[in-house]
Write a protein that holds these residues in place. Structure first.
Motif, PDB file in Angstrom:
ATOM      1  N   GLU A   1      40.731  54.264   9.758  1.00 12.81           N
ATOM      2  CA  GLU A   1      41.276  53.285  10.717  1.00 12.81           C
ATOM      3  C   GLU A   1      40.222  52.995  11.795  1.00 12.81           C
ATOM      4  N   PRO A   2      39.628  51.810  11.808  1.00 18.60           N
ATOM      5  CA  PRO A   2      38.501  51.535  12.705  1.00 18.60           C
ATOM      6  C   PRO A   2      38.874  51.489  14.189  1.00 18.60           C
ATOM      7  N   TRP A   3      40.134  51.203  14.495  1.00 21.33           N
ATOM      8  CA  TRP A   3      40.523  51.075  15.902  1.00 21.33           C
ATOM      9  C   TRP A   3      40.952  52.393  16.547  1.00 21.33           C
ATOM     10  N   ALA A   4      41.059  53.443  15.732  1.00 22.23           N
ATOM     11  CA  ALA A   4      41.519  54.733  16.275  1.00 22.23           C
ATOM     12  C   ALA A   4      40.675  55.223  17.462  1.00 22.23           C
ATOM     13  N   PRO A   5      39.321  55.226  17.380  1.00 17.61           N
ATOM     14  CA  PRO A   5      38.529  55.694  18.530  1.00 17.61           C
ATOM     15  C   PRO A   5      38.761  54.845  19.776  1.00 17.61           C
ATOM     16  N   LEU A   6      38.917  53.540  19.583  1.00 21.06           N
ATOM     17  CA  LEU A   6      39.141  52.651  20.713  1.00 21.06           C
ATOM     18  C   LEU A   6      40.471  52.972  21.395  1.00 21.06           C
ATOM     19  N   GLU A   7      41.502  53.220  20.599  1.00 21.82           N
ATOM     20  CA  GLU A   7      42.804  53.596  21.161  1.00 21.82           C
ATOM     21  C   GLU A   7      42.705  54.915  21.909  1.00 21.82           C
ATOM     22  N   GLN A   8      41.934  55.853  21.339  1.00 18.43           N
ATOM     23  CA  GLN A   8      41.753  57.156  22.001  1.00 18.43           C
ATOM     24  C   GLN A   8      41.084  56.965  23.358  1.00 18.43           C
ATOM     25  N   VAL A   9      40.046  56.154  23.372  1.00 17.99           N
ATOM     26  CA  VAL A   9      39.315  55.895  24.624  1.00 17.99           C
ATOM     27  C   VAL A   9      40.255  55.258  25.650  1.00 17.99           C
ATOM     28  N   SER A  10      41.039  54.308  25.186  1.00 16.99           N
ATOM     29  CA  SER A  10      41.975  53.630  26.077  1.00 16.99           C
ATOM     30  C   SER A  10      42.996  54.623  26.649  1.00 16.99           C
ATOM     31  N   GLU A  11      43.504  55.491  25.786  1.00 18.31           N
ATOM     32  CA  GLU A  11      44.478  56.499  26.206  1.00 18.31           C
ATOM     33  C   GLU A  11      43.862  57.475  27.206  1.00 18.31           C
ATOM     34  N   LEU A  12      42.639  57.912  26.889  1.00 15.47           N
ATOM     35  CA  LEU A  12      41.943  58.832  27.803  1.00 15.47           C
ATOM     36  C   LEU A  12      41.675  58.165  29.150  1.00 15.47           C
ATOM     37  N   ALA A  13      41.306  56.890  29.122  1.00 15.16           N
ATOM     38  CA  ALA A  13      41.049  56.160  30.370  1.00 15.16           C
ATOM     39  C   ALA A  13      42.321  56.083  31.219  1.00 15.16           C
ATOM     40  N   GLU A  14      43.449  55.866  30.549  1.00 22.83           N
ATOM     41  CA  GLU A  14      44.726  55.812  31.273  1.00 22.83           C
ATOM     42  C   GLU A  14      45.055  57.157  31.914  1.00 22.83           C
ATOM     43  N   GLN A  15      44.851  58.241  31.144  1.00 23.57           N
ATOM     44  CA  GLN A  15      45.109  59.585  31.674  1.00 23.57           C
ATOM     45  C   GLN A  15      44.217  59.870  32.879  1.00 23.57           C
ATOM     46  N   LEU A  16      42.948  59.482  32.754  1.00 26.51           N
ATOM     47  CA  LEU A  16      41.999  59.691  33.848  1.00 26.51           C
ATOM     48  C   LEU A  16      42.437  58.922  35.093  1.00 26.51           C
ATOM     49  N   GLU A  17      42.870  57.693  34.881  1.00 23.97           N
ATOM     50  CA  GLU A  17      43.321  56.858  35.988  1.00 23.97           C
ATOM     51  C   GLU A  17      44.506  57.510  36.706  1.00 23.97           C
ATOM     52  N   GLU A  18      45.481  58.021  35.924  1.00 19.77           N
ATOM     53  CA  GLU A  18      46.642  58.689  36.514  1.00 19.77           C
ATOM     54  C   GLU A  18      46.227  59.912  37.322  1.00 19.77           C
ATOM     55  N   ARG A  19      45.307  60.698  36.746  1.00 20.93           N
ATOM     56  CA  ARG A  19      44.841  61.902  37.451  1.00 20.93           C
ATOM     57  C   ARG A  19      44.131  61.555  38.743  1.00 20.93           C
ATOM     58  N   LEU A  20      43.273  60.532  38.673  1.00 22.35           N
ATOM     59  CA  LEU A  20      42.549  60.118  39.879  1.00 22.35           C
ATOM     60  C   LEU A  20      43.525  59.630  40.954  1.00 22.35           C
ATOM     61  N   PHE A  21      44.515  58.878  40.529  1.00 20.64           N
ATOM     62  CA  PHE A  21      45.531  58.369  41.453  1.00 20.64           C
ATOM     63  C   PHE A  21      46.240  59.528  42.149  1.00 20.64           C
ATOM     64  N   HIS A  22      46.649  60.515  41.342  1.00 24.57           N
ATOM     65  CA  HIS A  22      47.339  61.694  41.875  1.00 24.57           C
ATOM     66  C   HIS A  22      46.432  62.457  42.839  1.00 24.57           C
ATOM     67  N   ARG A  23      45.189  62.670  42.410  1.00 25.93           N
ATOM     68  CA  ARG A  23      44.225  63.418  43.225  1.00 25.93           C
ATOM     69  C   ARG A  23      43.959  62.696  44.532  1.00 25.93           C
ATOM     70  N   TYR A  24      43.761  61.377  44.453  1.00 24.31           N
ATOM     71  CA  TYR A  24      43.490  60.583  45.651  1.00 24.31           C
ATOM     72  C   TYR A  24      44.671  60.665  46.623  1.00 24.31           C
ATOM     73  N   GLY A  25      45.885  60.529  46.071  1.00 30.58           N
ATOM     74  CA  GLY A  25      47.076  60.591  46.922  1.00 30.58           C
ATOM     75  C   GLY A  25      47.195  61.927  47.626  1.00 30.58           C
ATOM     76  N   PHE A  26      46.904  62.992  46.897  1.00 30.32           N
ATOM     77  CA  PHE A  26      46.982  64.345  47.461  1.00 30.32           C
ATOM     78  C   PHE A  26      45.968  64.504  48.592  1.00 30.32           C
ATOM     79  N   HIS A  27      44.714  64.123  48.332  1.00 29.99           N
ATOM     80  CA  HIS A  27      43.674  64.267  49.350  1.00 29.99           C
ATOM     81  C   HIS A  27      43.929  63.348  50.533  1.00 29.99           C
TER      82      HIS A  27
END
Length: 68
Positions: A1-27
């Motif tokens: 499936e050629p799009w699998a890595p792209l979906e993974q990257v997109s998912e990881l980017a979303e997770q990173l964004e959520e974590r950064l948002f949480h971290r920023y809010g905390f700080h």
């Protein structure tokens, strides 16, 4: 499936964004608390300075009464 890595990257980017948002809010909350505490300390310092000025004036007046 050629799009699998792209979906993974997109998912990881979303997770990173959520974590950064949480971290920023905390700080951000911590920074607000520290700034408020600093403001309270500075107010207290001003009160102490005013008290010291009053004491100096009193001492100066007493000195003038005694010596002049």
């Amino acid at each position: 499936e050629p799009w699998a890595p792209l979906e993974q990257v997109s998912e990881l980017a979303e997770q990173l964004e959520e974590r950064l948002f949480h971290r920023y809010g905390f700080h951000n909350g911590l920074i607000q608390e520290r700034l408020q505490a600093l403001g309270e300390v500075l107010e207290r310092v001003e009160e102490v300075q005013a008290e010291l000025r009053r004491i100096c004036c009193t001492v100066e007046a007493a000195y003038q009464d005694l010596c002049l």
